[in-house]
Design an enzyme around this catalytic site. Structure first.
Site, mmCIF file in Angstrom:
data_model
loop_
_atom_site.group_PDB
_atom_site.id
_atom_site.type_symbol
_atom_site.label_atom_id
_atom_site.label_comp_id
_atom_site.label_asym_id
_atom_site.label_seq_id
_atom_site.Cartn_x
_atom_site.Cartn_y
_atom_site.Cartn_z
ATOM 1 N N GLU A 135 55.399 58.492 28.369
ATOM 2 C CA GLU A 135 55.529 57.400 27.386
ATOM 3 C C GLU A 135 54.162 56.787 27.063
ATOM 4 O O GLU A 135 53.912 56.395 25.928
ATOM 5 C CB GLU A 135 56.501 56.330 27.896
ATOM 6 C CG GLU A 135 57.924 56.816 28.163
ATOM 7 C CD GLU A 135 58.608 57.511 26.980
ATOM 8 O OE1 GLU A 135 58.206 57.278 25.827
ATOM 9 O OE2 GLU A 135 59.534 58.312 27.225
ATOM 10 N N CYS A 169 48.519 69.181 29.646
ATOM 11 C CA CYS A 169 47.778 70.399 29.313
ATOM 12 C C CYS A 169 46.390 69.968 28.825
ATOM 13 O O CYS A 169 46.167 68.796 28.513
ATOM 14 C CB CYS A 169 48.522 71.220 28.259
ATOM 15 S SG CYS A 169 48.500 70.477 26.606
ATOM 16 N N CYS A 172 46.397 68.097 25.370
ATOM 17 C CA CYS A 172 46.916 66.720 25.403
ATOM 18 C C CYS A 172 45.983 65.792 26.175
ATOM 19 O O CYS A 172 45.767 64.658 25.767
ATOM 20 C CB CYS A 172 48.324 66.696 26.002
ATOM 21 S SG CYS A 172 49.569 67.385 24.896
HETATM 22 ZN ZN LIG Z 1 58.697 61.765 24.353
HETATM 23 ZN ZN LIG Z 2 50.393 69.254 26.131
#
Ligand SMILES: [Zn+2]
Ligand SMILES: [Zn+2]
Length: 187
Positions: A135, A169, A172
């Site tokens: 989140e 990852c 991200c």
């Molecule tokens: Zn989500």
């Molecule tokens: Zn990712």
């Protein structure tokens, strides 16, 4: 000269919650995102968020209530023990304002396994940390990710959540750190 990094993420208990969960969560966020985290304190669950027909709490109303908790944090993460939902889902583990300011995570469905069995405490805490990090990623503008080994992968069920590592990852994590740095500069 060492300049102190601004604290941009704050953790808030929403309603009754022990003191251990915010501590575990803040330490985990600091570890994974390399960013200072504050435990801001506690707010009551907004009364108007209780949905009498569903016996659940409206995540959107709680997200809104969290906005005014602090003006010094770019991201405010609420944690609650009550069951939360949004109109289109029967329940959610967490909900966030995408590219906004607040997130809310519920521990209500994280205590048990798929068939209702109690799970070990470490699994319970890992689940909370995973949902909080997911989140938080949304608050910092991240969308869902297809990588099976990334916390931004969407999990609607506990077995999906349990399979995820406590990691983002590379893509991200890169984006997240960039958004975090931008937020640090704006404070
Ligand atoms: Zn989500
Ligand atoms: Zn990712």
């Amino acid at each position: 000269m060492i300049t102190k990094r601004p604290v941009i993420i704050g953790i808030v208990s929403v309603g009754k919650l022990g003191t251990l969960i915010p501590k575990v969560v803040s330490a985990s966020i600091q570890g994974v995102l390399d960013v200072p985290v504050d435990i801001i304190g506690k707010i009551e669950i907004p009364e108007e968020s209780f949905l009498l027909d569903r016996r659940q709490y409206d995540a959107g109303i709680i997200l809104k209530a969290l906005e005014s908790v602090s003006s010094n944090h770019a991201c405010i993460v609420g944690i609650t023990s009550v069951d939360i939902c949004i109109p289109v889902f029967t329940y959610v583990f967490g909900e966030a304002q995408l590219g906004g300011k607040t997130a809310i995570v519920s521990t209500a469905r994280l205590h048990r396994g798929e068939i209702g069995e109690a799970v070990p405490e470490n699994v319970f805490y890992e689940r909370i940390v995973k949902v909080v990090l997911h989140e938080t990623g949304h608050v910092f503008s991240l969308y869902h990710c297809d990588d099976e080994n990334c916390l931004m992968k969407f999990s609607s069920r506990l077995d999906m959540l349990d399979r995820l590592p406590i990691l983002f990852c590379d893509r991200c994590l890169f984006l997240l750190r960039r958004f975090v740095r931008l937020a640090e500069k704006s404070i």
